[in-house]
Design a protein around this motif. Structure first.
Motif, short mmCIF file in Angstrom:
data_model
loop_
_atom_site.label_atom_id
_atom_site.label_comp_id
_atom_site.label_asym_id
_atom_site.label_seq_id
_atom_site.Cartn_x
_atom_site.Cartn_y
_atom_site.Cartn_z
N CYS A 22 0.85 -1.18 0.00
CA CYS A 22 0.00 0.00 0.00
C CYS A 22 0.89 1.23 0.00
O CYS A 22 1.70 1.41 0.91
N ALA A 23 0.74 2.05 -1.04
CA ALA A 23 1.51 3.28 -1.14
C ALA A 23 0.65 4.46 -0.71
O ALA A 23 -0.45 4.64 -1.22
N ALA A 24 1.18 5.23 0.23
CA ALA A 24 0.46 6.41 0.72
C ALA A 24 1.05 7.66 0.11
O ALA A 24 2.27 7.81 0.03
N SER A 25 0.19 8.57 -0.32
CA SER A 25 0.66 9.83 -0.89
C SER A 25 -0.28 10.95 -0.47
O SER A 25 -1.37 10.70 0.06
N THR A 69 1.86 -11.23 8.22
CA THR A 69 2.76 -10.31 8.90
C THR A 69 2.60 -8.91 8.31
O THR A 69 2.74 -8.74 7.09
N ILE A 70 2.30 -7.95 9.17
CA ILE A 70 2.17 -6.56 8.74
C ILE A 70 3.49 -5.84 9.00
O ILE A 70 4.15 -6.09 10.02
N SER A 71 3.86 -4.95 8.09
CA SER A 71 5.08 -4.16 8.28
C SER A 71 4.93 -2.85 7.53
O SER A 71 4.02 -2.70 6.71
N ARG A 72 5.81 -1.90 7.82
CA ARG A 72 5.75 -0.60 7.18
C ARG A 72 7.13 -0.03 6.99
O ARG A 72 8.07 -0.39 7.72
N ASP A 73 7.26 0.86 6.02
CA ASP A 73 8.50 1.57 5.77
C ASP A 73 8.14 3.05 5.71
O ASP A 73 7.62 3.53 4.70
N ASN A 74 8.37 3.77 6.79
CA ASN A 74 7.95 5.18 6.87
C ASN A 74 8.72 6.06 5.90
O ASN A 74 8.20 7.06 5.41
N ALA A 75 9.94 5.72 5.62
CA ALA A 75 10.74 6.52 4.69
C ALA A 75 10.15 6.49 3.28
O ALA A 75 10.28 7.45 2.52
N LYS A 76 9.51 5.39 2.95
CA LYS A 76 8.91 5.22 1.62
C LYS A 76 7.39 5.40 1.64
O LYS A 76 6.75 5.27 0.59
N ASN A 77 6.83 5.66 2.81
CA ASN A 77 5.37 5.76 2.95
C ASN A 77 4.66 4.52 2.42
O ASN A 77 3.68 4.60 1.67
N MET A 78 5.18 3.37 2.83
CA MET A 78 4.65 2.10 2.36
C MET A 78 4.18 1.23 3.52
O MET A 78 4.73 1.25 4.61
N LEU A 79 3.15 0.45 3.24
CA LEU A 79 2.61 -0.54 4.16
C LEU A 79 2.59 -1.87 3.42
O LEU A 79 2.32 -1.91 2.22
N TYR A 80 2.87 -2.96 4.16
CA TYR A 80 2.91 -4.27 3.54
C TYR A 80 2.11 -5.28 4.36
O TYR A 80 1.92 -5.13 5.57
N LEU A 81 1.67 -6.32 3.68
CA LEU A 81 1.05 -7.46 4.35
C LEU A 81 1.55 -8.72 3.67
O LEU A 81 1.19 -9.00 2.53
#
Length: 124
Positions: A22-25, A69-81
């Motif tokens: 999931c890309a957040a913008s 497993t949920i995870s996120r990368d704040n530097a890239k504004n990304m969410l993963y599952l």
């Protein structure tokens, strides 16, 4: 304007794996929690997983704990599952959601923004 774009859905056999992204913008607050929900045909949208701003607190529904497993990368504004050992009952449209608070939540009504969803179909 806030936009959430999910990707990574598809058709997979039971026992297989998929990774949703999931890309957040758009407008981004100083901190925000993220979550995944899903909706199967004829059913209510239900909670799957959530993560706080720092990535240190994660919640899972009992039906997916140990497999997703949920995870996120704040530097890239990304969410993963990451979804492993998929079952036919995991078939649904999966939605990414953002909460204007850094604290994770399992409650659908506490999320402020939603993506359009990505279809996940698990065949038996």
């Amino acid at each position: 304007q806030v936009q959430l774009d999910e990707s990574g859905g598809g058709l997979v056999q039971a026992g297989g794996s998929l990774r949703l992204s999931c890309a957040a913008s758009g407008r981004t607050p100083s901190s925000y929690a993220l979550g995944w929900f899903r909706q199967a045909p004829g059913k209510e949208r239900e909670f799957v997983a959530a993560i706080n701003w720092f990535g240190t607190i994660k919640y899972y529904d009992d039906s997916v704990r140990g497999r997703f497993t949920i995870s996120r990368d704040n530097a890239k504004n990304m969410l993963y599952l990451q979804m492993n050992t998929l079952k036919p009952e995991d078939t649904a449209v999966y939605y990414c959601a953002r909460r204007e608070s850094g604290s994770a939540s399992k409650l659908r009504e506490e999320y402020d923004y939603w993506g359009q969803g990505t279809q996940v179909t698990v065949s038996s």
